[in-house]
Each structure stands twice: as structure tokens, then as C-alpha cells.
Design a protein around this motif. Structure first.
Motif, PDB file in Angstrom:
ATOM      1  N   ARG A 184       0.896  -1.268  -0.059  1.00 17.59           N
ATOM      2  CA  ARG A 184       0.113  -0.072  -0.118  1.00 17.59           C
ATOM      3  C   ARG A 184       0.737   1.043  -0.116  1.00 17.59           C
ATOM      4  N   ILE A 185       2.135   1.159   0.123  1.00 12.81           N
ATOM      5  CA  ILE A 185       2.820   2.444   0.499  1.00 12.81           C
ATOM      6  C   ILE A 185       2.920   3.460  -0.684  1.00 12.81           C
ATOM      7  N   ASP A 186       3.179   2.603  -1.962  1.00 14.18           N
ATOM      8  CA  ASP A 186       3.345   3.672  -3.069  1.00 14.18           C
ATOM      9  C   ASP A 186       1.653   4.444  -3.163  1.00 14.18           C
ATOM     10  N   GLU A 187       0.883   3.403  -3.029  1.00 13.43           N
ATOM     11  CA  GLU A 187      -0.441   4.280  -3.311  1.00 13.43           C
ATOM     12  C   GLU A 187      -0.934   5.181  -2.395  1.00 13.43           C
ATOM     13  N   ASP A 188      -0.323   4.695  -0.946  1.00 11.02           N
ATOM     14  CA  ASP A 188      -0.579   5.898   0.174  1.00 11.02           C
ATOM     15  C   ASP A 188       0.168   7.179  -0.126  1.00 11.02           C
ATOM     16  N   LEU A 189       1.400   7.044  -0.631  1.00 12.98           N
ATOM     17  CA  LEU A 189       2.082   8.252  -0.834  1.00 12.98           C
ATOM     18  C   LEU A 189       1.749   9.200  -2.018  1.00 12.98           C
ATOM     19  N   ARG A 190       1.381   8.342  -3.211  1.00 16.79           N
ATOM     20  CA  ARG A 190       0.586   9.166  -4.248  1.00 16.79           C
ATOM     21  C   ARG A 190      -0.548  10.098  -3.629  1.00 16.79           C
ATOM     22  N   TRP A 191      -1.490   9.191  -2.867  1.00 12.83           N
ATOM     23  CA  TRP A 191      -2.534   9.891  -2.340  1.00 12.83           C
ATOM     24  C   TRP A 191      -2.257  11.197  -1.315  1.00 12.83           C
ATOM     25  N   LEU A 192      -0.930  10.768  -0.599  1.00 14.74           N
ATOM     26  CA  LEU A 192      -0.517  11.890   0.214  1.00 14.74           C
ATOM     27  C   LEU A 192      -0.236  13.031  -0.540  1.00 14.74           C
ATOM     28  N   ALA A 193       0.580  12.735  -1.558  1.00 13.16           N
ATOM     29  CA  ALA A 193       0.845  13.893  -2.616  1.00 13.16           C
ATOM     30  C   ALA A 193      -0.238  14.711  -3.186  1.00 13.16           C
ATOM     31  N   SER A 194      -1.152  13.911  -3.599  1.00 14.62           N
ATOM     32  CA  SER A 194      -2.273  14.507  -4.426  1.00 14.62           C
ATOM     33  C   SER A 194      -2.985  15.520  -3.371  1.00 14.62           C
ATOM     34  N   GLU A 195      -3.417  14.803  -2.078  1.00 15.51           N
ATOM     35  CA  GLU A 195      -4.165  15.486  -1.311  1.00 15.51           C
ATOM     36  C   GLU A 195      -3.390  16.958  -0.695  1.00 15.51           C
ATOM     37  N   ALA A 196      -2.153  16.729  -0.522  1.00 17.54           N
ATOM     38  CA  ALA A 196      -1.251  17.915  -0.183  1.00 17.54           C
ATOM     39  C   ALA A 196      -1.332  19.009  -1.113  1.00 17.54           C
ATOM     40  N   ALA A 197      -1.262  18.655  -2.339  1.00 19.50           N
ATOM     41  CA  ALA A 197      -1.087  19.282  -3.414  1.00 19.50           C
ATOM     42  C   ALA A 197      -2.510  20.208  -3.663  1.00 19.50           C
ATOM     43  N   ARG A 198      -3.482  19.975  -3.263  1.00 26.11           N
ATOM     44  CA  ARG A 198      -4.748  20.375  -3.277  1.00 26.11           C
ATOM     45  C   ARG A 198      -4.709  21.820  -2.487  1.00 26.11           C
ATOM     46  N   TYR A 199      -3.848  21.723  -1.451  1.00 26.23           N
ATOM     47  CA  TYR A 199      -3.805  23.033  -0.684  1.00 26.23           C
ATOM     48  C   TYR A 199      -2.397  23.639  -0.534  1.00 26.23           C
ATOM     49  N   ASN A 200      -1.627  23.271  -1.962  1.00 26.23           N
ATOM     50  CA  ASN A 200      -0.386  23.990  -1.821  1.00 26.23           C
ATOM     51  C   ASN A 200       0.675  23.417  -0.935  1.00 26.23           C
ATOM     52  N   MET A 201       0.563  22.140  -0.552  1.00 35.55           N
ATOM     53  CA  MET A 201       1.242  21.846   0.464  1.00 35.55           C
ATOM     54  C   MET A 201       2.516  21.003   0.079  1.00 35.55           C
ATOM     55  N   ARG A 202       3.632  20.948   0.707  1.00 38.52           N
ATOM     56  CA  ARG A 202       4.581  19.875   0.426  1.00 38.52           C
ATOM     57  C   ARG A 202       4.745  18.869   1.670  1.00 38.52           C
ATOM     58  N   ILE A 203       5.219  17.918   1.241  1.00 36.78           N
ATOM     59  CA  ILE A 203       5.521  16.642   2.325  1.00 36.78           C
ATOM     60  C   ILE A 203       6.755  16.125   2.354  1.00 36.78           C
ATOM     61  N   MET A 204       7.572  16.286   3.473  1.00 38.66           N
ATOM     62  CA  MET A 204       8.984  15.952   3.668  1.00 38.66           C
ATOM     63  C   MET A 204       8.771  14.349   3.966  1.00 38.66           C
ATOM     64  N   TYR A 205       9.670  13.475   3.416  1.00 38.12           N
ATOM     65  CA  TYR A 205       9.621  12.435   3.717  1.00 38.12           C
ATOM     66  C   TYR A 205      10.911  11.794   4.314  1.00 38.12           C
ATOM     67  N   GLU A 206      10.876  11.344   5.667  1.00 37.41           N
ATOM     68  CA  GLU A 206      12.253  10.998   6.368  1.00 37.41           C
ATOM     69  C   GLU A 206      12.390   9.479   6.468  1.00 37.41           C
ATOM     70  N   PRO A 207      13.525   9.286   6.102  1.00 35.90           N
ATOM     71  CA  PRO A 207      14.029   7.656   6.477  1.00 35.90           C
ATOM     72  C   PRO A 207      14.522   7.633   7.763  1.00 35.90           C
ATOM     73  N   MET A 208      13.848   6.900   8.775  1.00 31.48           N
ATOM     74  CA  MET A 208      14.481   7.069  10.282  1.00 31.48           C
ATOM     75  C   MET A 208      15.000   5.765  10.234  1.00 31.48           C
ATOM     76  N   ALA A 209      16.384   5.708  11.154  1.00 36.15           N
ATOM     77  CA  ALA A 209      16.992   4.337  11.316  1.00 36.15           C
ATOM     78  C   ALA A 209      16.214   3.127  11.689  1.00 36.15           C
ATOM     79  N   TRP A 210      15.164   3.424  12.470  1.00 36.50           N
ATOM     80  CA  TRP A 210      14.136   2.222  12.803  1.00 36.50           C
ATOM     81  C   TRP A 210      12.945   2.028  12.200  1.00 36.50           C
ATOM     82  N   CYS A 211      12.680   2.850  10.934  1.00 39.42           N
ATOM     83  CA  CYS A 211      11.732   2.467  10.240  1.00 39.42           C
ATOM     84  C   CYS A 211      11.692   0.984   9.700  1.00 39.42           C
ATOM     85  N   SER A 212      10.589   0.590   9.357  1.00 37.22           N
ATOM     86  CA  SER A 212      10.469  -0.855   9.013  1.00 37.22           C
ATOM     87  C   SER A 212      10.481  -0.800   7.450  1.00 37.22           C
ATOM     88  N   VAL A 213      10.285   0.080   6.862  1.00 38.38           N
ATOM     89  CA  VAL A 213      10.699   0.213   5.343  1.00 38.38           C
ATOM     90  C   VAL A 213      11.207   1.545   5.218  1.00 38.38           C
TER      91      VAL A 213
END
Length: 265
Positions: free
Chosen positions: A107-136
Motif C-alpha cells: 500500500r505504501i506507493d499508493e498511500d504516498l501518491r494519495w498523500l502527495a495529491s491531497e497535499a497538492a490541493r492545498y499547495n502543501m509539500r510533504i517531507m519524507y524522512e527515512p529513520m533508522a528504525w523504520c520498517s521500510v
């Protein structure tokens, strides 16, 4: 936006939100990373009076790959973040890679595409952070591979020195990443290589990070790479440290400003 706005993550400071904002501005910072919990009704007016900007609102946790009905809950949570960001005049929300072991990777790719699309409706940006303890996407190269594949113009990377170096990485992980796809750089240091394992890493990161220059990370090498690449986005301090937080907020903020300017004058 001016070149390389300098920010402080308010997690370093103790006290009420107003006190933290005033301490950051008095030290010299032009922006802050503000946590959702630090936003109240007076925040917009105070920030305007202080001429203080917001790098991003933190932090939309575990958005991607959420199982079951939690997916809808996370989407509602994003909308609340957008509302808060608009209230304070901020255009960026931080949403790290998921830490959940029960996430649904498909689901991750689909969720990120939705996240980007929804944020763009409000002229928002998303910062995606890889953290050392993330599961992906727990490393910068993995996160960049995903963002390259998705090619969403309003999602960019957070470069956090702790998460790179905690797993043995170094500044070479920046190679091949265009400067304009890096939305933010968080400087810090660490006394030694932290214990491995997700819980141990997380515990260390939330209590024992150091100001840049006080530990073993080759901060200057990261800075040289970023400047050579033409990075002109925000650069600042994200340090979770119990001893520093116990100091008066104005003292801790001033120490952070001095440490940042040693590496990025």
C-alpha cells in the motif's frame, strides 16, 4: 525563499510554546520546526510579531501502509495537519516512513501518491524522512529510490545526519540526489555509534543526540557535499538531548545557533 533558511527544531527547548518561540528567535533562528503539540491560538500572531517562519509542522507518523481502518484515520489526520499548517502560514508537513511492523508494504506507493495529491490541493509539500528504525525505507538511498519511482513533485527528502550515521552510513549517501529533492537538512552529532536494534536506536535518538561538532559525525563532509550540490533549502538543528533540554531555553537555543554557524555560517 532566501538561501538556506536556518531553523531550530523546538524539541531541544523546554518551557511553554511562546517561551520556546521567543528563545529561538532571540538566538538568531529565522525559522523553527514546530510540533503539533506546540501550536496554539496565539502562535500565528506571535510568529508574525517575531518575524519567525515555520520550516514544517511535525510529525505525521506511520501514514504509509497503515492496516485496516487505520488507513482512513491517517488520512483524516493528514487533513488536521493541513488545517494546522494553514493556520500558522506553513506549507510543509513532515511525514516519515512508517515504523510499524504490521504495515502493508503493497500500500505504501499508493498511500504516498494519495498523500502527495491531497497535499497538492492545498499547495502543501510533504517531507519524507527515512529513520533508522523504520520498517521500510530506513536509509536515505531506499527512500530516494521510492521517491524517484513515484515522481511526485511535492514530496522531498529529509536529510537527518543521525539516521544516516546511526546505521553506519556517511555523506556518500547524498551522491546522485538532486539538491532540489532535498527539502530539509537536520544537523546533529552523536558521542559514539548507538546500540543497534529499533528500540535501542529510538531510545538513544530521543535522549542522547549532541549538537554538531560535539561527537564523531563528520559534519563538515556532509556540509561540503550539500554546498557543492547547490543545496539552498533549510538547514538547522534537530537535537533530542535531555541535558540540553534541562537548561534554560534561551541558553540551549544560543548554543544551538553557535553550533549551526560553525558549520553553516
Amino acid at each position: 525563499m532566501p538561501q538556506n533558511p536556518k531553523f531550530l527544531n523546538l524539541v531541544l527547548l523546554s518551557g511553554e510554546p511562546e517561551h520556546k518561540l521567543r528563545a529561538a528567535r532571540a538566538a538568531g533562528f529565522g525559522q523553527v520546526e514546530i510540533w503539533r503539540e506546540d501550536i496554539d491560538a496565539s502562535t500565528p500572531q506571535l510568529a508574525n510579531a517575531l518575524n519567525l517562519g515555520f520550516t514544517n509542522v511535525q510529525v505525521l507518523r506511520d501514514f504509509t501502509g497503515a492496516p485496516g481502518d487505520e488507513r482512513l484515520q491517517k488520512r483524516a489526520e493528514l487533513r488536521e495537519f493541513i488545517r494546522l499548517a494553514q493556520t500558522i502560514g506553513c506549507d510543509t508537513i513532515q511525514a516519515p516512513a512508517t515504523t510499524r511492523e504490521d504495515c502493508i508494504p503493497e500500500r505504501i506507493d499508493e498511500d504516498l501518491r494519495w498523500l502527495a495529491s491531497e497535499a497538492a490541493r492545498y499547495n502543501m509539500r510533504i517531507m519524507y524522512e527515512p529513520m533508522a528504525w523504520c520498517s521500510v525505507d530506513n536509509t536515505l538511498p531506499l527512500a530516494w529510490q521510492r521517491l524517484q519511482r513515484l515522481d511526485q513533485p511535492n514530496i522531498g527528502l529529509v536529510v537527518d545526519l543521525f539516521h544516516i550515521c546511526a546505521l553506519g552510513g556517511d555523506a556518500s549517501q547524498l551522491d546522485g540526489i538532486p539538491a532540489d529533492r532535498i527539502y530539509e537538512v537536520q544537523l546533529c552529532d552523536m558521542a559514539d555509534v548507538p546500540p543497534q536494534g529499533k528500540e535501542a536506536l529510538s531510545e538513544y535518538a530521543r535522549h542522547q543526540r549532541l549538537l554538531p561538532g560535539d561527537g564523531i559525525i563528520d559534519v563538515a563532509r556532509f556540509v561540503d557535499k550539500l554546498k557543492s550540490a547547490g543545496y539552498c533549502g533549510p538547514v538547522g538543528i534537530e537535537v533530542f538531548n535531555d541535558d540540553l533540554k534541562a537548561q534554560p531555553a534561551d541558553v540551549a537555543a544560543q548554543r544551538a545557533w553557535q553550533a549551526l554557524n560553525r558549520y553553516w555560517p
